[in-house]
Design a protein around this motif. Sequence first.
Motif, PDB file in Angstrom:
ATOM      1  N   PRO A   1      -2.548  97.165  69.881  1.00 10.91           N
ATOM      2  CA  PRO A   1      -2.425  95.716  70.642  1.00 10.91           C
ATOM      3  C   PRO A   1      -2.412  96.116  72.242  1.00 10.91           C
ATOM      4  O   PRO A   1      -2.964  95.080  72.798  1.00 10.91           O
ATOM      5  CB  PRO A   1      -1.151  95.269  70.234  1.00 10.91           C
ATOM      6  CG  PRO A   1      -0.457  96.383  69.814  1.00 10.91           C
ATOM      7  CD  PRO A   1      -1.365  97.278  69.069  1.00 10.91           C
TER       8      PRO A   1
ATOM      9  N   GLU B   1      -4.612  94.446  76.615  1.00  8.81           N
ATOM     10  CA  GLU B   1      -3.492  94.172  77.716  1.00  8.81           C
ATOM     11  C   GLU B   1      -4.417  94.775  78.960  1.00  8.81           C
ATOM     12  O   GLU B   1      -4.118  95.029  80.068  1.00  8.81           O
ATOM     13  CB  GLU B   1      -1.985  95.032  77.605  1.00  8.81           C
ATOM     14  CG  GLU B   1      -1.265  94.138  76.517  1.00  8.81           C
ATOM     15  CD  GLU B   1       0.031  94.925  76.497  1.00  8.81           C
ATOM     16  OE1 GLU B   1       0.314  95.556  77.446  1.00  8.81           O
ATOM     17  OE2 GLU B   1       0.448  94.552  75.383  1.00  8.81           O
TER      18      GLU B   1
ATOM     19  N   GLU C   1       1.122  88.784  62.680  1.00  2.00           N
ATOM     20  CA  GLU C   1       1.111  88.666  64.280  1.00  2.00           C
ATOM     21  C   GLU C   1       0.768  89.972  64.784  1.00  2.00           C
ATOM     22  O   GLU C   1       1.158  91.043  64.552  1.00  2.00           O
ATOM     23  CB  GLU C   1       2.813  88.448  64.570  1.00  2.00           C
ATOM     24  CG  GLU C   1       3.289  87.382  64.079  1.00  2.00           C
ATOM     25  CD  GLU C   1       2.509  85.915  64.124  1.00  2.00           C
ATOM     26  OE1 GLU C   1       1.880  85.725  65.136  1.00  2.00           O
ATOM     27  OE2 GLU C   1       2.232  85.203  63.112  1.00  2.00           O
TER      28      GLU C   1
ATOM     29  N   THR D   1       0.580  91.008  71.280  1.00  2.00           N
ATOM     30  CA  THR D   1       1.642  91.006  72.233  1.00  2.00           C
ATOM     31  C   THR D   1       1.448  89.774  73.110  1.00  2.00           C
ATOM     32  O   THR D   1       0.320  89.075  73.226  1.00  2.00           O
ATOM     33  CB  THR D   1       2.051  92.046  73.381  1.00  2.00           C
ATOM     34  OG1 THR D   1       0.678  92.156  74.016  1.00  2.00           O
ATOM     35  CG2 THR D   1       1.877  93.543  72.408  1.00  2.00           C
TER      36      THR D   1
END
Length: 215
Positions: A42, A46, A63, A66
């Motif tokens: 994940p 970012e 899920e 983040t």
Amino acid sequence: MADVPALLVYTRTTDYRHDSIPAGVAALRTLGGFGVDATEDPAAFEEPLDRYAAVVFLSTSGEVLTPPGRERLAAYVEAGGGFVGVHAAACTEDDWPYYGDLLGARFDRHPALQPGRAVIEDPGHPATRHLPPVWHFTDEWYDFRTNPRGRVRVLVRADESSYDGGGMGDDHPLAWCRDQGEGRVFYTALGHAAEAYADADFRAHLLGGITWAAR
């Protein structure tokens, strides 16, 4: 390779994991026209996504992002990035309302894997123009919690009379596309089995959808 547009192919799962994911990644690497960065990290979301022609969620589940990753993905699409969801991408990010709107619908249930018929509604789209009017395929024939028609451009629908256990009736969208901000979104519910990614028609379906979505 610097001039070849790249895809970020994301395959993280925190719920059901499809055995076909490796075959899907391998197929995307060989479709042509795109480089592929495949990841389950994940943290990839970012970092800036601007260098990618499209982001592909390939049978992700649960899920997988983040909070900063969610913000980065939304900003990327709104600014003109492409987003592609394949199969279980509709079983992803249930806790993030934006994602459901982005994709167009969320998974509800599916009957057993079985042969059936898909009807091509829009033969002019790059994801469907190579397909026959009725496409015989084997898959799980996903049902969705809501019918996305009216919010999306429906490309393919399921013929529920051709298989057992369908739950949406005569109007059962299966693949579609839509605009989101300045970006484009393509989704196909097909792609459960590894064998799908060796199927020439399905590979062309994927490539057409990705090419349409990619900026």
